[in-house]
Design an enzyme around this catalytic site. Structure first.
Site, mmCIF file in Angstrom:
data_model
loop_
_atom_site.group_PDB
_atom_site.id
_atom_site.type_symbol
_atom_site.label_atom_id
_atom_site.label_comp_id
_atom_site.label_asym_id
_atom_site.label_seq_id
_atom_site.Cartn_x
_atom_site.Cartn_y
_atom_site.Cartn_z
ATOM 1 N N HIS A 185 0.833 -1.187 0.000
ATOM 2 C CA HIS A 185 0.000 0.000 0.000
ATOM 3 C C HIS A 185 0.876 1.248 0.000
ATOM 4 C CE1 HIS A 185 -3.809 -2.062 1.861
ATOM 5 N NE2 HIS A 185 -3.434 -2.584 0.709
ATOM 6 N N GLU A 225 1.012 3.696 2.114
ATOM 7 C CA GLU A 225 1.616 3.957 3.418
ATOM 8 C C GLU A 225 2.817 3.044 3.655
ATOM 9 O OE1 GLU A 225 -2.888 4.661 4.081
ATOM 10 O OE2 GLU A 225 -1.594 3.473 2.769
ATOM 11 N N ASP A 237 -11.778 -1.522 -38.338
ATOM 12 C CA ASP A 237 -10.435 -0.967 -38.096
ATOM 13 C C ASP A 237 -9.423 -1.966 -37.544
ATOM 14 O OD1 ASP A 237 -11.485 1.476 -38.879
ATOM 15 O OD2 ASP A 237 -11.940 2.098 -36.833
ATOM 16 N N GLY A 290 -17.290 2.224 -31.398
ATOM 17 C CA GLY A 290 -17.645 3.383 -32.203
ATOM 18 C C GLY A 290 -18.936 4.000 -31.697
#
Length: 330
Positions: free
Chosen positions: A57, A59, A208, A261
């Site tokens: 974490h 800390e 695409d 899209g």
């Protein structure tokens, strides 16, 4: 004993912790991408942000850097230090107590019911002064993915659109490379690097064949998981999502980016599941091109008002990016 921060310093150091928290976005899931700065007097003795996979974490990282210098320091944390037990390590509230910090400033309480308020109570019981609520909105924004998951039970959804001035995302024949310039595209790749997953519709994939990877030097390894909105099977290397509502079932994904899209974008907007709109506008007119959106379910024009708040805007070369946040009650 170390002197308390001067007036205004709390916001200054919390802003630094929030900047550190942003480094872990898209990497710390399932844990929040928190940030921590340890300040002794007016000197930073430790910095940390949640690491890949959620540990250590913020800390823990900062305390490891500071060592003995953490004693008497003030810890600035973007989220209340955790107080619940974990097989992966000591609770952060206990780690701060053991290190001997003199004061903790937390931007927000932890909405996780295992900690909510308990971390602050544990620190107070150990004689550590706690201040909360410093730059809370900015801290929540930096941890938007985890925060949305914790409070709404689903990922935070960002819809990205590259537009002409007249609202087109492509020519009439589908050609869309390139509407925006290099700086705007680099900014969009950074957005990818900060996401756990990217989603496109089946039509966008067929037209695409997008790779959806991150093409920024040094960040190639942060390319997100690829999702496709489709009722059928997804190609190899992709996962199918049957409907927008199914995002609640996505495991290990806090930040979801929608790139295309128009059908996928409209579906998520109609389901009111878009939290952030990121619009890249190029100074061009297409006329007769493909519209960015289809029907999004508005009954009247008045329904369109009061939904979005402009959060940021920047000029990127000749283009402009505008970021809007969905305004929700509570």
């Amino acid at each position: 004993m170390v002197a308390r921060a001067k007036p205004g310093d709390d916001a200054r150091w919390m802003a630094a912790a929030i900047a550190l928290a942003s480094r872990g976005r898209g990497l710390s899931t399932p844990n929040p991408n928190a940030g921590c700065v340890l300040v002794r007097g007016d000197v930073v003795v430790g910095r940390g942000w949640t690491q890949v996979g959620g540990r250590p974490h913020a800390e823990g990282m900062a305390l490891g850097q500071a060592g003995d210098a953490a004693r008497g320091a003030c810890a600035y944390v973007t989220l209340e230090p955790c107080a619940h037990d974990s097989v992966r390590g000591m609770a952060c509230a206990d780690a701060l107590i053991a290190a001997g910090v003199a004061r903790v400033v937390a931007a927000t309480l932890d909405p996780d019911p295992r900690t909510n308020g308990a971390g602050i109570k544990r620190l107070n019981a150990a004689g550590i002064a706690v201040t909360s609520g410093v730059l809370a909105d900015a801290a929540r924004a930096a941890t938007a993915g985890w925060w949305t998951r914790a409070t709404l039970g689903r990922p935070h959804v960002t819809l990205k659109l590259g537009l002409s001035l007249d609202g087109c995302i492509a020519m009439a024949d589908g050609l869309s490379r390139w509407i925006t310039g290099e700086r705007a595209r680099a900014h969009a790749h950074l957005l990818r690097a900060r996401s756990d997953a990217i989603l496109v519709g089946r039509g966008t994939y067929d037209a695409d064949a997008p790779s959806l990877d991150v093409r920024l030097a040094g960040l190639e390894g942060r390319s997100p998981k690829r999702l496709m909105l489709t009722h059928g099977p997804a190609p190899d290397g992709w996962d199918a999502l049957p409907s927008p509502d199914a995002i609640a079932d996505l495991d290990g994904i806090n930040d979801l980016l929608i790139e295309g899209g128009a059908g996928a974008a409209s579906s998520f907007l109609a389901a009111d599941l878009v939290d952030t709109l990121t619009l890249y506008r190029a100074p061009i007119l297409i006329g007769g091109g493909r519209a960015a959106l289809g029907d999004i379910g508005l009954g009247t024009l008045s329904d369109a008002h009061g939904r979005w708040r402009l959060a940021d805007a920047q000029v990127l070369g000749q283009d402009r990016v505008e970021i809007y946040q969905r305004m929700r009650e509570g």
